[in-house]
Design an enzyme around this catalytic site. Sequence first.
Site, PDB file in Angstrom:
ATOM      1  N   ASN A  15      22.265 -31.421   2.490  1.00 34.91           N
ATOM      2  CA  ASN A  15      20.740 -31.243   2.699  1.00 34.91           C
ATOM      3  C   ASN A  15      19.893 -30.111   3.655  1.00 34.91           C
ATOM      4  O   ASN A  15      19.055 -29.620   3.455  1.00 34.91           O
ATOM      5  CB  ASN A  15      20.496 -32.794   2.842  1.00 34.91           C
ATOM      6  CG  ASN A  15      20.158 -33.704   1.400  1.00 34.91           C
ATOM      7  OD1 ASN A  15      19.484 -33.764   0.715  1.00 34.91           O
ATOM      8  ND2 ASN A  15      21.333 -34.316   1.507  1.00 34.91           N
ATOM      9  N   ILE A  93      23.403 -44.825  14.210  1.00 38.10           N
ATOM     10  CA  ILE A  93      21.050 -45.136  13.865  1.00 38.10           C
ATOM     11  C   ILE A  93      20.136 -45.331  15.547  1.00 38.10           C
ATOM     12  O   ILE A  93      20.834 -44.913  16.748  1.00 38.10           O
ATOM     13  CB  ILE A  93      21.276 -46.892  14.271  1.00 38.10           C
ATOM     14  CG1 ILE A  93      22.162 -47.873  13.097  1.00 38.10           C
ATOM     15  CG2 ILE A  93      19.841 -47.321  14.733  1.00 38.10           C
ATOM     16  CD1 ILE A  93      22.036 -49.078  12.956  1.00 38.10           C
ATOM     17  N   LEU A  94      19.296 -44.394  15.348  1.00 38.95           N
ATOM     18  CA  LEU A  94      19.182 -44.063  15.840  1.00 38.95           C
ATOM     19  C   LEU A  94      18.489 -44.897  17.503  1.00 38.95           C
ATOM     20  O   LEU A  94      17.523 -45.293  16.566  1.00 38.95           O
ATOM     21  CB  LEU A  94      17.664 -42.746  15.818  1.00 38.95           C
ATOM     22  CG  LEU A  94      17.338 -41.251  15.872  1.00 38.95           C
ATOM     23  CD1 LEU A  94      18.040 -40.663  15.953  1.00 38.95           C
ATOM     24  CD2 LEU A  94      15.944 -41.064  15.240  1.00 38.95           C
ATOM     25  N   HIS A 110      17.193 -41.573   2.105  1.00 35.81           N
ATOM     26  CA  HIS A 110      18.600 -42.548   2.316  1.00 35.81           C
ATOM     27  C   HIS A 110      18.943 -42.663   0.766  1.00 35.81           C
ATOM     28  O   HIS A 110      17.762 -42.755  -0.079  1.00 35.81           O
ATOM     29  CB  HIS A 110      18.470 -43.898   3.129  1.00 35.81           C
ATOM     30  CG  HIS A 110      19.148 -45.275   2.110  1.00 35.81           C
ATOM     31  ND1 HIS A 110      20.038 -45.183   3.617  1.00 35.81           N
ATOM     32  CD2 HIS A 110      18.929 -45.942   1.477  1.00 35.81           C
ATOM     33  CE1 HIS A 110      20.868 -46.298   2.737  1.00 35.81           C
ATOM     34  NE2 HIS A 110      19.841 -46.998   1.560  1.00 35.81           N
TER      35      HIS A 110
HETATM   36  C1  GAR Z   1      22.414 -37.820   1.300  1.00 36.90           C
HETATM   37  O1  GAR Z   1      23.602 -38.500   0.449  1.00 36.90           O
HETATM   38  C2  GAR Z   1      22.207 -38.738   2.325  1.00 36.90           C
HETATM   39  O2  GAR Z   1      21.130 -39.399   1.412  1.00 36.90           O
HETATM   40  C3  GAR Z   1      23.087 -39.882   2.686  1.00 36.90           C
HETATM   41  O3  GAR Z   1      24.426 -39.033   3.594  1.00 36.90           O
HETATM   42  C4  GAR Z   1      24.550 -37.753   2.350  1.00 36.90           C
HETATM   43  C5  GAR Z   1      24.687 -37.190   2.997  1.00 36.90           C
HETATM   44  O4  GAR Z   1      24.968 -35.570   2.106  1.00 36.90           O
HETATM   45  N1  GAR Z   1      22.300 -40.537   4.110  1.00 36.90           N
HETATM   46  C6  GAR Z   1      22.970 -41.570   4.493  1.00 36.90           C
HETATM   47  O5  GAR Z   1      23.618 -42.563   3.316  1.00 36.90           O
HETATM   48  C7  GAR Z   1      22.274 -42.159   5.682  1.00 36.90           C
HETATM   49  N2  GAR Z   1      21.972 -43.867   5.283  1.00 36.90           N
HETATM   50  P1  GAR Z   1      25.014 -34.056   3.119  1.00 36.90           P
HETATM   51  O6  GAR Z   1      25.884 -33.994   4.218  1.00 36.90           O
HETATM   52  O7  GAR Z   1      25.280 -33.318   1.755  1.00 36.90           O
HETATM   53  O8  GAR Z   1      23.662 -33.619   3.742  1.00 36.90           O
END
Ligand code: GAR
Length: 217
Positions: A15, A93-94, A110
């Site tokens: 991301n 968690i912030l 999320h």
């Molecule tokens: C993402 O898919 C995001 O939605 C998820 O972690 C992944 C990170 O991927 N977030 C959570 O699960 C938060 N609860 P990335 O490091 O490749 O961006």
Amino acid sequence: MSLRTVVLLSGTGTNLQAILDQAASEESRLDPVAALSDRAGAQGLERARRAGIAAIALPRDGFPDARSWWGEIAARLRALAPDALVLAGFMRILPAELCEEYKGRVLNIHPSLLPKHPGLDTYRRVLEAGDRWHGTTVHFVTHKLDAGPPIAQARIRVGREDDADSLRARVQACEHVLYPRVLEWMSQGRLAMGDRHAMLDGSDLLEPLMFEEGELF
Ligand code: GAR
């Protein structure tokens, strides 16, 4: 106007990469200035270095207690003076104080159609529940875990052939379009957090904006 953005992450940083790619486009007002991680080896930090922005590793175990660790994170963030804090796979968690300090300026993505499936392991839980739809949510962060005002969602149809890996791949492909898009709205001053709802162009979003997988690409 540009949006000084700090991305908080724990893992691969796909991301973050999507945000960096968007920021590199001519019309973008996104200005990612740093990535900060609780894991020194996070691949996302390498992406930040490659893009020439600050890559800050602050593992929890380098500090005697959680309070001093979060205190250092808060100090580093203050020095960076971000307009927006963007959580992108940040698996912590912030604390409430940080949510308050950056109220209305912290976003998270999320991997579920919140309020369904807050927390971890959403792909497995969706399959076990037999859900027909899965997806991802961009929302404002408040002190309530995965429960701040939602802004936008992308949804995918769960097929018979899907497993956790295929769902993850499809959901993350949606995230890489949806998150930069929402951040651009913020950079254009179109997005705000109201008392109960997110607001876009001055109107309450009583429901998050919904995009179908096929509409995003
Ligand atoms: C993402 O898919 C995001 O939605 C998820 O972690 C992944 C990170 O991927 N977030 C959570 O699960 C938060 N609860 P990335 O490091 O490749 O961006």
